[in-house]
Structure formats: C-alpha cells, structure tokens
Design a protein around this motif. Structure first.
Motif, mmCIF file in Angstrom:
data_model
loop_
_atom_site.group_PDB
_atom_site.id
_atom_site.type_symbol
_atom_site.label_atom_id
_atom_site.label_comp_id
_atom_site.label_asym_id
_atom_site.label_seq_id
_atom_site.Cartn_x
_atom_site.Cartn_y
_atom_site.Cartn_z
ATOM 1 N N ALA A 17 65.764 16.547 -11.609
ATOM 2 C CA ALA A 17 65.883 17.688 -10.690
ATOM 3 C C ALA A 17 64.744 17.686 -9.674
ATOM 4 O O ALA A 17 64.963 17.948 -8.484
ATOM 5 C CB ALA A 17 65.900 19.002 -11.473
ATOM 6 N N PHE A 21 64.873 17.502 -5.508
ATOM 7 C CA PHE A 21 64.185 18.413 -4.597
ATOM 8 C C PHE A 21 63.365 17.627 -3.584
ATOM 9 O O PHE A 21 63.486 17.825 -2.372
ATOM 10 C CB PHE A 21 63.284 19.379 -5.380
ATOM 11 C CG PHE A 21 62.353 20.170 -4.499
ATOM 12 C CD1 PHE A 21 62.799 21.299 -3.835
ATOM 13 C CD2 PHE A 21 61.032 19.771 -4.325
ATOM 14 C CE1 PHE A 21 61.945 22.021 -3.007
ATOM 15 C CE2 PHE A 21 60.162 20.489 -3.508
ATOM 16 C CZ PHE A 21 60.623 21.614 -2.846
ATOM 17 N N GLN A 24 65.177 15.813 -0.847
ATOM 18 C CA GLN A 24 65.571 16.688 0.261
ATOM 19 C C GLN A 24 64.384 17.019 1.161
ATOM 20 O O GLN A 24 64.534 17.152 2.367
ATOM 21 C CB GLN A 24 66.188 17.973 -0.277
ATOM 22 C CG GLN A 24 67.533 17.749 -0.949
ATOM 23 C CD GLN A 24 68.088 19.042 -1.479
ATOM 24 O OE1 GLN A 24 68.606 19.848 -0.709
ATOM 25 N NE2 GLN A 24 67.962 19.251 -2.780
ATOM 26 N N LEU A 87 61.746 26.848 1.595
ATOM 27 C CA LEU A 87 62.066 28.045 0.807
ATOM 28 C C LEU A 87 63.533 28.025 0.388
ATOM 29 O O LEU A 87 63.867 28.330 -0.760
ATOM 30 C CB LEU A 87 61.752 29.312 1.605
ATOM 31 C CG LEU A 87 60.270 29.637 1.792
ATOM 32 C CD1 LEU A 87 60.097 30.754 2.814
ATOM 33 C CD2 LEU A 87 59.615 30.005 0.463
ATOM 34 N N ALA A 88 64.413 27.640 1.311
ATOM 35 C CA ALA A 88 65.848 27.566 1.009
ATOM 36 C C ALA A 88 66.159 26.489 -0.030
ATOM 37 O O ALA A 88 67.139 26.607 -0.769
ATOM 38 C CB ALA A 88 66.642 27.310 2.289
ATOM 39 N N LEU A 89 65.305 25.457 -0.120
ATOM 40 C CA LEU A 89 65.506 24.390 -1.110
ATOM 41 C C LEU A 89 64.965 24.751 -2.492
ATOM 42 O O LEU A 89 65.200 24.031 -3.452
ATOM 43 C CB LEU A 89 64.831 23.094 -0.640
ATOM 44 C CG LEU A 89 65.419 22.421 0.587
ATOM 45 C CD1 LEU A 89 64.583 21.199 0.975
ATOM 46 C CD2 LEU A 89 66.869 22.016 0.344
ATOM 47 N N GLY A 90 64.196 25.839 -2.589
ATOM 48 C CA GLY A 90 63.672 26.256 -3.889
ATOM 49 C C GLY A 90 62.161 26.267 -4.013
ATOM 50 O O GLY A 90 61.630 26.569 -5.077
ATOM 51 N N ALA A 91 61.451 25.946 -2.949
ATOM 52 C CA ALA A 91 59.990 26.037 -2.972
ATOM 53 C C ALA A 91 59.584 27.502 -2.807
ATOM 54 O O ALA A 91 60.395 28.338 -2.397
ATOM 55 C CB ALA A 91 59.381 25.202 -1.845
ATOM 56 N N THR A 92 58.337 27.796 -3.137
ATOM 57 C CA THR A 92 57.787 29.133 -2.925
ATOM 58 C C THR A 92 56.457 29.023 -2.193
ATOM 59 O O THR A 92 55.768 28.010 -2.296
ATOM 60 C CB THR A 92 57.583 29.892 -4.251
ATOM 61 O OG1 THR A 92 56.734 29.113 -5.099
ATOM 62 C CG2 THR A 92 58.899 30.146 -4.962
ATOM 63 N N ASP A 110 56.443 23.474 -5.501
ATOM 64 C CA ASP A 110 57.786 22.939 -5.715
ATOM 65 C C ASP A 110 58.416 23.677 -6.895
ATOM 66 O O ASP A 110 57.780 24.559 -7.497
ATOM 67 C CB ASP A 110 57.744 21.408 -5.868
ATOM 68 C CG ASP A 110 57.185 20.900 -7.196
ATOM 69 O OD1 ASP A 110 57.026 21.683 -8.164
ATOM 70 O OD2 ASP A 110 56.891 19.693 -7.266
ATOM 71 N N PRO A 111 59.669 23.391 -7.255
ATOM 72 C CA PRO A 111 60.326 24.148 -8.325
ATOM 73 C C PRO A 111 59.620 24.108 -9.682
ATOM 74 O O PRO A 111 59.849 24.981 -10.515
ATOM 75 C CB PRO A 111 61.716 23.507 -8.407
ATOM 76 C CG PRO A 111 61.973 23.053 -7.012
ATOM 77 C CD PRO A 111 60.638 22.538 -6.537
ATOM 78 N N GLU A 112 58.732 23.131 -9.914
ATOM 79 C CA GLU A 112 57.990 23.084 -11.180
ATOM 80 C C GLU A 112 56.549 23.560 -11.029
ATOM 81 O O GLU A 112 55.747 23.439 -11.936
ATOM 82 C CB GLU A 112 58.043 21.680 -11.776
ATOM 83 C CG GLU A 112 59.412 21.340 -12.305
ATOM 84 C CD GLU A 112 59.417 20.252 -13.368
ATOM 85 O OE1 GLU A 112 58.338 19.871 -13.871
ATOM 86 O OE2 GLU A 112 60.518 19.785 -13.697
#
Length: 128
Positions: A17, A21, A24, A87-92, A110-112
């Motif tokens: 996963a 990310f 992308q 942000l739309a891809l899942g980052a904060t 990143d998402p982790e």
C-alpha cells in the motif's frame, strides 16, 4: 572510491500500500520483471535510468518516533497545488512552514506517518 545510493528503504506495516501511495506521489513504477503484490514482503518502485528507487519492506511494528531521514520533494506544479494533491492521496499536513512572502515548505506525513517535505517548485524559486 565512492559509493552510490541504489535505493532508499522504508520499513512499513503494509509495504504494498505504501509503494502504491509513493508511486502516485513520484510517478515511479515497479520493475516490469518484478511486479509488486500485496503478499510480497518487499515492494520496489523506481524512476529507471539508474537513479535511486524506493523499497518498502514489511515489518511487524508500526512507526513510533520521528524519522531521522526524510524525503524532500519538488513538484512540477506549485507547492500549494502539490500539497492539495497529496492530501487527496491520503497524506496529512504535519507542520506548515509557508511564509507570507511565498517562501517555505510543508512537512507532511504519508499514510504510515513517515515525514516528508514539499518544497516550492523550481519555477517558484526562479530556477526555470
């Protein structure tokens, strides 16, 4: 003699996963002879052409402290457009270091939870 960097390796809870990310984010792709799969312990993406890639290795533990090493990325678009895309891809957003004069950067996760920075584009820095 010198050494060259072959790849940057991330420990990950879900390497597949995370590789998706970052593919992308960067436009990097998996090696055509060694496609990535969710069940793989290691997942690699790279730009080709002998440049360093990113390797994601599954580990049992989650991230608990700040990274001692992180990536700084330079977008093709503006820094602010790239922050919105990520942000739309899942980052904060972790820390926002943008200044009123347009300089600065944004530290994201990143998402982790791995930190990385989004810098201004070359055009924004007057390098194009």
């Amino acid at each position: 003699m010198v050494s060259s960097i072959n790849q940057v390796t991330f420990d990950a809870r879900d390497g597949y996963a995370l590789s998706q990310f970052w593919a992308q984010v960067t436009g990097y792709t998996e090696h055509p002879k060694y496609p990535n799969a969710p069940e793989d312990e290691e997942n690699f993406i790279g730009p080709g052409g002998g440049h360093p890639g990113l390797l994601f290795i599954n580990v049992p533990e989650g991230k608990t402290v700040k990274n001692r090493l992180h990536l700084d990325i330079t977008p093709d678009t503006t820094r602010d457009e790239e922050v919105e895309r990520l942000l739309a891809l899942g980052a904060t957003v972790y820390e926002d270091h943008r200044r009123p004069d347009g300089t600065g950067w944004v530290t994201m996760l990143d998402p982790e939870g791995n930190e990385f920075c989004v810098e201004r584009s070359k055009a924004e820095r007057g390098e194009e």
